[in-house]
Write a protein that holds these residues in place. Sequence first.
Motif, short mmCIF file in Angstrom:
data_model
loop_
_atom_site.label_atom_id
_atom_site.label_comp_id
_atom_site.label_asym_id
_atom_site.label_seq_id
_atom_site.Cartn_x
_atom_site.Cartn_y
_atom_site.Cartn_z
N TYR A 9 0.84 -1.20 0.00
CA TYR A 9 0.00 0.00 0.00
C TYR A 9 0.87 1.25 0.00
N SER A 17 1.52 6.39 3.96
CA SER A 17 0.60 7.39 4.51
C SER A 17 1.34 8.68 4.78
N ASP A 66 -4.17 11.42 9.78
CA ASP A 66 -4.69 10.53 8.75
C ASP A 66 -4.48 9.06 9.08
N ASP A 67 -3.69 8.79 10.10
CA ASP A 67 -3.48 7.40 10.49
C ASP A 67 -4.76 6.83 11.10
N GLY A 68 -4.87 5.50 11.08
CA GLY A 68 -6.09 4.86 11.52
C GLY A 68 -5.99 4.16 12.85
N ASP A 86 -4.90 -4.15 9.26
CA ASP A 86 -4.16 -2.97 9.72
C ASP A 86 -3.49 -2.25 8.55
N THR A 87 -4.28 -1.91 7.54
CA THR A 87 -3.69 -1.26 6.37
C THR A 87 -3.11 0.10 6.70
N ASP A 88 -3.67 0.79 7.71
CA ASP A 88 -3.10 2.09 8.09
C ASP A 88 -1.69 1.92 8.65
N ARG A 128 0.70 1.25 5.74
CA ARG A 128 1.04 2.51 5.07
C ARG A 128 2.05 3.32 5.88
N ARG A 129 1.88 3.32 7.19
CA ARG A 129 2.81 4.07 8.05
C ARG A 129 4.21 3.45 7.99
#
Length: 360
Positions: free
Chosen positions: A95, A98, A103-105, A310-312, A315-316
């Motif tokens: 992905y 981020s 914007d993190d989840g 945990d896609t966020d 991305r991080r």
Amino acid sequence: MAHRTPPEARPAARRTVRTGRTGNGRALLLAAAGLALAAVMLVCTVLDGGTGGRPPSFPDLPGSVEEAEQAASERIRPAAEPEVCPDGSDPADSYAPSPGGPDDGEAVRRIQERGALIVGVDQNSYLWGFRDPENRIVGFDIDLVRAIAEDLLGPDPDIVFKAVPTSERIPLIQDREVDMVVRTMSITCERWEKVAFSTAYFEAGQQLLVPRSSDITGLDRTLNGQRVCRADGSTAADLLERAGAEGLGASIVPAANHLDCLVLVQLGEADALMTDSALAAGHAAQDPAMHLVGEPLTIEPYGVAMHLEDTDLVRRVNRVLEEWTSGGTNSGWRRSYDRWLAEHLGRADPAPPQPRYGRG
């Protein structure tokens, strides 16, 4: 190098140690029974497929011995090419990074609210994740863990290291006992069905490690009558099964970790170890009586593994990797490579893999 002392052989088991603001925490227990446990785990399986000794993997062998050997050699030797998934995608696709911040989840917030990063690592892979003479977990993978933790939690982050065997990496992520695994874990199409990965931070390939006195030259007919050890749940296990190693007269010896395999070879309970070439280089650095033979049989990217949901966090981590791998010879990746791997891998112009973000 300051950390050339090899780690002690330990049995495969989960162990946890916390570092950072709370101090070193309790150290992992050292088990003197490691060698005995590794030996007890030995299982040799020789298959003849009920065909009077003819390997079941090759039902149409030519008539002559020479032709049979040639056909077997050509059939079981995989090409060293990157894996392609059934849908045509590259398993190293991940992905897009981020921007960080608000914007993190949920996954990132969970770690930050806890105030600690829980990571599955290895403590027995020399150069990658191992115990130094001061009982600290150090290595190339550990440097990456610290970069991720600092990005998520700030300076001097609290990190909980869980030392886990190869076969438990995915279950630990699925059960959310760890936030991520950073443990020379190859990114594969099949594993993407169970966990999510960052983009690749290193590339290696499967290769055989044998004693220097051995007559084994690779995944070929010199394996006839030999015992090949591989770790449960590893890509080496998949490769040996796919290649039909028994078709060359080899017996497969399973173990929980690749270090257990090294111990079995040292004890004379196995004749060869198949593992990632990068890990094998660490074993050879520990034990100069061992060396790599043949060419790498695969091309395998290493990634940070996380929960599928945990896609966020993925991305991080990819954002951290962009920073850690940027800057050429001054990058965090290159400094870590020069510290741990340069002397033993000897790549002329080492560089991290190009990031891939095909999943959006």
